[in-house]
Design an enzyme around this catalytic site. Sequence first.
Site, mmCIF file in Angstrom:
data_model
loop_
_atom_site.group_PDB
_atom_site.id
_atom_site.type_symbol
_atom_site.label_atom_id
_atom_site.label_comp_id
_atom_site.label_asym_id
_atom_site.label_seq_id
_atom_site.Cartn_x
_atom_site.Cartn_y
_atom_site.Cartn_z
ATOM 1 N N GLU A 72 0.856 -1.188 0.000
ATOM 2 C CA GLU A 72 0.000 0.000 0.000
ATOM 3 C C GLU A 72 0.891 1.237 0.000
ATOM 4 O O GLU A 72 1.738 1.426 0.881
ATOM 5 C CB GLU A 72 -0.955 0.016 1.196
ATOM 6 N N ASP B 187 -2.165 12.104 -2.993
ATOM 7 C CA ASP B 187 -2.301 13.572 -2.879
ATOM 8 C C ASP B 187 -2.755 14.126 -4.223
ATOM 9 O O ASP B 187 -2.111 13.879 -5.244
ATOM 10 C CB ASP B 187 -0.957 14.197 -2.484
ATOM 11 N N ASP C 283 -10.937 10.773 -5.386
ATOM 12 C CA ASP C 283 -12.189 11.537 -5.360
ATOM 13 C C ASP C 283 -12.060 12.762 -6.264
ATOM 14 O O ASP C 283 -12.934 13.618 -6.262
ATOM 15 C CB ASP C 283 -12.488 12.008 -3.924
HETATM 16 C C1 LIG Z 1 -4.418 12.219 0.472
HETATM 17 S S1 LIG Z 1 -3.457 11.226 1.498
HETATM 18 C C2 LIG Z 1 -4.361 9.711 1.560
HETATM 19 C C3 LIG Z 1 -3.922 8.825 2.680
HETATM 20 C C4 LIG Z 1 -4.653 7.477 2.753
HETATM 21 N N1 LIG Z 1 -4.351 6.642 1.610
HETATM 22 C C5 LIG Z 1 -6.135 7.686 2.880
HETATM 23 O O1 LIG Z 1 -6.851 7.378 1.910
HETATM 24 O O2 LIG Z 1 -6.585 8.138 3.950
HETATM 25 C C6 LIG Z 1 -2.069 10.797 0.456
HETATM 26 C C7 LIG Z 1 -0.936 10.160 1.219
HETATM 27 O O3 LIG Z 1 0.127 9.800 0.337
HETATM 28 C C8 LIG Z 1 1.352 10.033 1.007
HETATM 29 N N2 LIG Z 1 2.418 10.143 0.001
HETATM 30 C C9 LIG Z 1 2.692 11.208 -0.786
HETATM 31 N N3 LIG Z 1 3.751 10.942 -1.572
HETATM 32 C C10 LIG Z 1 4.147 9.677 -1.278
HETATM 33 C C11 LIG Z 1 5.204 8.840 -1.755
HETATM 34 N N4 LIG Z 1 6.051 9.258 -2.676
HETATM 35 N N5 LIG Z 1 5.318 7.609 -1.220
HETATM 36 C C12 LIG Z 1 4.463 7.177 -0.276
HETATM 37 N N6 LIG Z 1 3.439 7.923 0.195
HETATM 38 C C13 LIG Z 1 3.292 9.161 -0.291
HETATM 39 C C14 LIG Z 1 1.098 11.311 1.792
HETATM 40 O O4 LIG Z 1 1.994 11.506 2.858
HETATM 41 C C15 LIG Z 1 -0.329 11.093 2.263
HETATM 42 O O5 LIG Z 1 -0.401 10.465 3.513
#
Ligand SMILES: C[S@@+](CC[C@H](N)C(=O)[O-])C[C@H]1O[C@@H](n2cnc3c(N)ncnc32)[C@H](O)[C@@H]1O
Length: 241
Positions: A69, A143, A179
């Site tokens: 994940e 993100d 979304d």
């Molecule tokens: C909008 S949040 C969604 C978090 C979770 N998947 C949820 O649905 O609640 C996006 C997540 O991706 C992480 N993220 C961003 N760039 C990433 C990367 N290169 N590798 C791993 N995670 C990353 C961010 O820190 C953030 O927690």
Amino acid sequence: MTIDSKSGGEAPETGPRRQLYGRSKGKALRAAQVGRMATMLPALAIDVAALKDEPAALFSGQPEALMLEIGFGGGEHLAAMAKLHPEIGYFGVEPFLNGVAKLLAAIEQDGLTNIRALRGDAREVLAALPDASLDRVYLLYPDPWPKRRQRKRRIVDDDFLAEVARVLKQGCELRFATDIDDYAGWTLARIAQQDTLVWCAETADDWRQPWPEWHRTRYEEKALREGRVPGYFRFRRHALG
Ligand SMILES: C[S@@+](CC[C@H](N)C(=O)[O-])C[C@H]1O[C@@H](n2cnc3c(N)ncnc32)[C@H](O)[C@@H]1O
């Protein structure tokens, strides 16, 4: 959700040094969280160098399947899947310290032994994994970087999809939720341009419903509260040629 495929045409900046995420720390951790980071994380941290040889060896026992994940946020989905499937080994990668701390609390609470986690960039883990080593990759609500000038920070680009395809076993899936209409269109446009991942939609409507065993994430709850409609996409790894 309406899928805006117009957004798909713009070429993102590429290369491993693209900075994808913003802040990697939030509020100061509570004492219990600091304690878990010190005592639990070393034992379940992903040893990236060891991934190259035999990723299953990072788990105790012999997992029946390996899943990853990417950006697990607070770890709700990852922990729920690991609880449901103790026979599967789950890798989770998340740069945000407070998210990793939340995952550790869930691991402790449920006594989970089948998660290995890295606080860092998922591209590092993808790059280290051998070809055809994973049974599934989840990318749930990456993100969104909605502004035009920010789109180059989206994790989905041609290189990312090629790496995901490389590490997936044939017939296995990348599962993606968003979304943001524009992000769905952005991703589908890139999927259409390559030939190893194929969108598994069978009916016009099936991306509107989550796949079986879906577990709602924190970000999805927020999106629904704010009136946005999620889309759920499954992309299957095809044989090359
Ligand atoms: C909008 S949040 C969604 C978090 C979770 N998947 C949820 O649905 O609640 C996006 C997540 O991706 C992480 N993220 C961003 N760039 C990433 C990367 N290169 N590798 C791993 N995670 C990353 C961010 O820190 C953030 O927690």
